[in-house]
Design a protein around this motif. Structure first.
Motif, mmCIF file in Angstrom:
data_model
loop_
_atom_site.group_PDB
_atom_site.id
_atom_site.type_symbol
_atom_site.label_atom_id
_atom_site.label_comp_id
_atom_site.label_asym_id
_atom_site.label_seq_id
_atom_site.Cartn_x
_atom_site.Cartn_y
_atom_site.Cartn_z
ATOM 1 N N ILE A 8 0.845 -1.209 0.000
ATOM 2 C CA ILE A 8 0.000 0.000 0.000
ATOM 3 C C ILE A 8 0.870 1.245 0.000
ATOM 4 O O ILE A 8 0.669 2.173 -0.799
ATOM 5 C CB ILE A 8 -0.937 -0.007 1.212
ATOM 6 N N TYR A 9 1.896 1.283 0.873
ATOM 7 C CA TYR A 9 2.745 2.472 0.952
ATOM 8 C C TYR A 9 3.524 2.688 -0.339
ATOM 9 O O TYR A 9 3.686 3.813 -0.819
ATOM 10 C CB TYR A 9 3.704 2.341 2.141
ATOM 11 N N ARG A 10 4.033 1.550 -0.881
ATOM 12 C CA ARG A 10 4.776 1.690 -2.140
ATOM 13 C C ARG A 10 3.859 2.178 -3.264
ATOM 14 O O ARG A 10 4.232 3.023 -4.075
ATOM 15 C CB ARG A 10 5.403 0.346 -2.511
ATOM 16 N N ALA A 11 2.656 1.660 -3.311
ATOM 17 C CA ALA A 11 1.711 2.076 -4.359
ATOM 18 C C ALA A 11 1.353 3.550 -4.223
ATOM 19 O O ALA A 11 1.262 4.293 -5.211
ATOM 20 C CB ALA A 11 0.460 1.217 -4.303
ATOM 21 N N MET A 119 -17.384 -4.590 -10.082
ATOM 22 C CA MET A 119 -17.043 -3.173 -10.173
ATOM 23 C C MET A 119 -16.929 -2.591 -8.770
ATOM 24 O O MET A 119 -17.697 -2.941 -7.875
ATOM 25 C CB MET A 119 -18.111 -2.388 -10.950
ATOM 26 N N VAL A 120 -15.936 -1.672 -8.612
ATOM 27 C CA VAL A 120 -15.801 -0.899 -7.385
ATOM 28 C C VAL A 120 -15.820 0.573 -7.778
ATOM 29 O O VAL A 120 -14.990 1.027 -8.585
ATOM 30 C CB VAL A 120 -14.492 -1.235 -6.638
ATOM 31 N N LEU A 121 -16.786 1.321 -7.249
ATOM 32 C CA LEU A 121 -16.945 2.739 -7.562
ATOM 33 C C LEU A 121 -16.605 3.543 -6.319
ATOM 34 O O LEU A 121 -17.199 3.326 -5.247
ATOM 35 C CB LEU A 121 -18.369 3.046 -8.016
ATOM 36 N N VAL A 122 -15.657 4.495 -6.456
ATOM 37 C CA VAL A 122 -15.179 5.282 -5.328
ATOM 38 C C VAL A 122 -15.358 6.758 -5.647
ATOM 39 O O VAL A 122 -15.010 7.205 -6.756
ATOM 40 C CB VAL A 122 -13.683 4.981 -5.044
ATOM 41 N N PRO A 123 -15.913 7.556 -4.718
ATOM 42 C CA PRO A 123 -16.065 8.995 -4.992
ATOM 43 C C PRO A 123 -14.702 9.680 -5.124
ATOM 44 O O PRO A 123 -13.764 9.357 -4.394
ATOM 45 C CB PRO A 123 -16.839 9.516 -3.781
ATOM 46 N N LEU A 124 -14.645 10.630 -6.058
ATOM 47 C CA LEU A 124 -13.425 11.401 -6.313
ATOM 48 C C LEU A 124 -13.685 12.824 -5.826
ATOM 49 O O LEU A 124 -14.389 13.603 -6.478
ATOM 50 C CB LEU A 124 -13.091 11.388 -7.805
ATOM 51 N N PHE A 151 -8.015 1.723 0.818
ATOM 52 C CA PHE A 151 -6.927 1.949 -0.136
ATOM 53 C C PHE A 151 -7.462 2.623 -1.404
ATOM 54 O O PHE A 151 -6.875 3.593 -1.911
ATOM 55 C CB PHE A 151 -6.252 0.619 -0.466
ATOM 56 N N PHE A 152 -8.569 2.112 -1.934
ATOM 57 C CA PHE A 152 -9.163 2.715 -3.140
ATOM 58 C C PHE A 152 -9.540 4.183 -2.884
ATOM 59 O O PHE A 152 -9.330 5.057 -3.723
ATOM 60 C CB PHE A 152 -10.405 1.927 -3.573
ATOM 61 N N GLN A 153 -10.063 4.432 -1.678
ATOM 62 C CA GLN A 153 -10.443 5.805 -1.351
ATOM 63 C C GLN A 153 -9.216 6.705 -1.215
ATOM 64 O O GLN A 153 -9.248 7.877 -1.609
ATOM 65 C CB GLN A 153 -11.260 5.828 -0.049
ATOM 66 N N ARG A 154 -8.138 6.148 -0.670
ATOM 67 C CA ARG A 154 -6.904 6.931 -0.552
ATOM 68 C C ARG A 154 -6.343 7.250 -1.941
ATOM 69 O O ARG A 154 -5.875 8.366 -2.192
ATOM 70 C CB ARG A 154 -5.889 6.129 0.264
ATOM 71 N N VAL A 155 -6.410 6.249 -2.816
ATOM 72 C CA VAL A 155 -5.978 6.474 -4.209
ATOM 73 C C VAL A 155 -6.809 7.587 -4.844
ATOM 74 O O VAL A 155 -6.284 8.494 -5.502
ATOM 75 C CB VAL A 155 -6.092 5.175 -5.030
ATOM 76 N N ALA A 160 -7.529 13.049 -6.743
ATOM 77 C CA ALA A 160 -8.421 14.210 -6.782
ATOM 78 C C ALA A 160 -7.640 15.514 -6.773
ATOM 79 O O ALA A 160 -8.033 16.487 -7.430
ATOM 80 C CB ALA A 160 -9.388 14.167 -5.599
ATOM 81 N N VAL A 161 -6.525 15.534 -6.032
ATOM 82 C CA VAL A 161 -5.706 16.749 -5.992
ATOM 83 C C VAL A 161 -5.186 17.073 -7.391
ATOM 84 O O VAL A 161 -5.223 18.223 -7.845
ATOM 85 C CB VAL A 161 -4.531 16.575 -5.003
ATOM 86 N N SER A 162 -4.697 16.031 -8.065
ATOM 87 C CA SER A 162 -4.177 16.241 -9.422
ATOM 88 C C SER A 162 -5.291 16.630 -10.390
ATOM 89 O O SER A 162 -5.128 17.520 -11.228
ATOM 90 C CB SER A 162 -3.485 14.969 -9.909
ATOM 91 N N VAL A 163 -6.453 15.983 -10.269
ATOM 92 C CA VAL A 163 -7.570 16.280 -11.174
ATOM 93 C C VAL A 163 -8.059 17.708 -10.964
ATOM 94 O O VAL A 163 -8.332 18.439 -11.932
ATOM 95 C CB VAL A 163 -8.710 15.264 -10.959
ATOM 96 N N GLU A 164 -8.165 18.116 -9.707
ATOM 97 C CA GLU A 164 -8.619 19.486 -9.460
ATOM 98 C C GLU A 164 -7.620 20.498 -10.019
ATOM 99 O O GLU A 164 -8.001 21.519 -10.590
ATOM 100 C CB GLU A 164 -8.816 19.725 -7.970
#
Length: 676
Positions: A8-11, A119-124, A151-155, A160-164
């Protein structure tokens, strides 16, 4: 599924490097997928962003490890689609296995067709700003534990920072492009380019931010209410040739934009509610989306800016907002251009009127000095007094030199237009090839030698009187255009396409028999009857001999004063000789004879030396007869002036004599006491 902490940390570390090193969403999505697959064995990664303008969720990027069918899926953020619920509720959702899901049939079937079984859907989201969602697709059933979901939410949070940042940069770049386009359009509008070149430049600049296949500008004609196509550009290179350049806006989007003062944005079948035939013809060219923007300036709505697309992509509110700003700039520039053109035309018109007035002053036609007491002439005066105030078209007929122009001037002076221009056109004195330009004007470059715009006599006579002298000399091919101008009170300059409205009173004159010319096919009958509303016939001088003595004295006094000649008397024999002459040239001939005689007279007595008149003169009479004639003439003058001898309306002025001369003659003929 359990993910070790080290993975997780490496990813997450790799994720921060991936996000920081790319600027576009497609590359970020592919790099992100490659990094995350080392931790999570997913097959698809999808980035879905929210469009706040349309309140929709739209797929922006996708990364897959197998071929897939590209689907441009759009989700209503207010619907029950799983993506919409994740975005609204900001809670992750797991759909596995998809075969058992029954709530979203179409979505599930599309996923199964692509080989997706979970499917896994995570809010951005970034703080309070909900950007969209991140979707993971798996080829086999997949059930993540709580740590995997975190983990998916952390990703998603890192992404989100980059997208914004990406969206902020895009918004700034878009705003920069908008400002640049507005700046470039402003520069074009002040560049003084010809309208076609100017509009082409504006369209090209606009294409960088608002895609379109054609754009046109139509100006509103205040008098007719029609819109007049002023400029057109097709940046896509398509052939678009309008059949008409001036049409009624009723039943068109342009008409609605003008009447409401708001943009009219249409797509697809929305165009069907506009039924104007000319608009339906253009619809057949394949325009699927259109936008009509009113040109709103300081003086109200001056026209409309129309754009069209064949692609069917609707015009967005952001695009419409930019077009409104562009239209406002164009409206102000158009108002300034029209005001400048009107001022230039008015300046040219005033300059031309000034030349006409100076010519008339030099020519000294003595407007209003219509002299005559005989019944024939009084009948003409009576007709003038009846028709002058009515603005009716008058046709003045009579031989050359009878004073038709003076009659026309009297009609003008006695009308309500007396303070406006009296414009004269001698149709016989202007070559037929130039007569149309002289009457209606021409635009610059309309023909060889047209180096500048020329205002025609019709425009110069606006709100005044236009006198068409020798109207029978107008060529047949020009008579139809003249008829339209007289009937409709509108015209177009040579080489122009703008209809100009005028308010002109028409007076025509001819020394030819127009009725006979109509019968011979040399003059249009419809034009003849249009001119023949109120005919006035000016009698020849030979039919008003009783007026000849008055005219002789008037012209003698006029030219003697002008030339500073000391002429005090006119012999009775001279008056009788001039009265007995037939005057084929009428008043003009008499005027010329008197002027020449004043020049040649050596003393205080008018001497007429014209051989033709001398031959027509009767034998000399005795001095007693001459005295009797002179006595009778003076008595008549005294009766006409009610005994007034001197002054501008006295008997001396009427007889063309000095006051002292008349008093001497009255004393010699014993008139004073007898008259009293």
């Amino acid at each position: 599924m359990e993910i070790p902490d080290s993975e997780i940390y490496r990813a997450l570390f790799d994720l921060s490097q991936v996000v920081a090193g790319h600027a576009d969403l497609e590359t970020v999505c592919n790099s992100l997928a490659a990094s995350l697959r080392q931790v999570v064995p997913f097959d698809f990664l999808a980035l879905v962003l929210h469009d706040p303008v349309k309140d929709q969720l739209r797929l922006h990027a996708i990364s897959a490890n197998r071929p897939y069918k590209d689907r441009q899926r759009v989700i209503d953020s207010r619907g029950e689609d799983p993506g919409a619920r994740v975005w609204r509720e900001q809670i992750p959702m797991v759909l596995s296995p998809l075969e058992q899901e029954t709530r979203w049939g179409d979505l599930v079937q599309e996923a199964l067709d692509e080989g997706i079984h979970a499917m896994v859907l995570v809010p951005l989201s970034n703080g309070e700003r909900r950007l969209g969602l991140l979707g993971f697709g798996f080829g086999t059933p997949f059930q993540p534990d709580q740590r995997a979901l975190q983990f998916f939410q952390r990703v998603a949070a890192e992404l989100a920072v980059s997208v914004e940042g990406y969206l902020t940069r895009q918004a700034l770049l878009h705003e920069r492009d908008r400002m640049r386009v507005l700046f470039e359009i402003t520069n074009s509008l002040v560049s003084k380019l010809p309208m076609e070149e100017l509009f082409s430049a504006i369209s090209t600049q606009l294409s960088s931010v608002v895609a379109h296949d054609f754009v046109l500008m139509a100006l509103l004609e205040k008098t007719s209410g029609h819109i007049h196509l002023t400029a057109l550009h097709c940046p896509a290179g398509m052939l678009f040739e309008p059949e008409e350049i001036s049409v009624s806006p009723q039943g068109m989007p342009a008409g609605e934009a003008i009447s409401t003062g708001r943009p009219v944005v249409l797509a697809g079948d929305e165009h069907d509610r506009f039924t104007a035939p000319v608009y339906r013809k253009y619809r057949h060219l394949g325009f699927q989306s259109s936008c009509s923007i009113p040109l709103v300036g300081t003086n109200g709505i001056s026209g409309v800016l129309d754009l069209g697309r064949r692609s069917g992509q609707p015009f967005t509110p952001d695009e419409v907002d930019l077009l409104v700003q562009v239209a406002r700039q164009i409206a102000i520039a158009t108002e300034n251009a029209l005001a400048y053109r009107e001022l230039s035309e008015l300046r040219d018109k005033l300059a031309t009127e000034k030349l006409y007035l100076e010519d008339e002053i030099r020519f000294d036609q003595n407007v209003g000095s219509m002299i005559g007491e005989g019944p024939a002439f009084q009948a003409v005066l009576s007709g003038i007094q009846v028709v002058a105030p009515t603005d009716a078209t008058v046709l003045i007929e009579g031989e050359t030199g009878t004073g038709k122009e003076l009659v026309a001037r009297a009609l003008h002076d006695l009308s309500g237009r007396c303070k406006r221009s009296f414009i004269k056109v001698n149709c016989a004195a202007i070559p037929a090839t130039l007569l149309e330009s002289e009457l209606f004007g021409h635009e610059k470059g309309s023909f060889t030698g047209a180096f500048a715009q020329k205002i025609g006599r019709f425009e110069l006579a606006h709100q005044g009187t236009l006198f068409l002298d020798e109207v029978g000399e107008i060529p047949l091919e020009l008579q139809s255009k003249l008829l339209r101008a007289i009937q409709e009170q509108e015209l177009e300059r040579l080489g122009g396409n703008r209809t100009i409205r005028v308010n002109v009173r028409f007076v025509a004159a001819t020394n030819r028999g127009l009725k006979k010319m109509v019968e011979e096919g040399k003059f249009r009958s419809d034009l003849y009857y249009r001119l023949h509303v109120f005919p006035l016939t000016v009698p020849p001088l030979r039919e008003r001999k009783e007026d000849i003595p008055l005219l002789i004295r008037y012209f003698t006094q006029k030219y003697a004063t002008r030339m500073n000649r000391p002429i005090e008397s006119i012999p009775s024999s001279t008056i009788e000789a001039l009265t007995n002459y037939d005057w084929p040239g009428n008043i003009r001939e008499l005027q010329n004879v008197i002027e020449r005689s004043v020049i040649l007279s050596p003393g205080r007595v008018l001497v007429v030396t014209l051989p033709e008149i001398s031959k027509a003169a009767p034998p000399p009479r005795t001095s007693r007869i001459e005295e009797s004639v002179e006595r009778d003439r003076i008595l008549r003058a005294l009766r006409a002036t009610r005994g007034k001898v001197a002054g501008p309306h006295g008997a001396a002025s009427l007889l063309g004599l000095r006051r002292t001369t008349l008093q001497s003659r009255m004393k010699k003929l014993s008139i004073e006491r007898e008259y009293n």
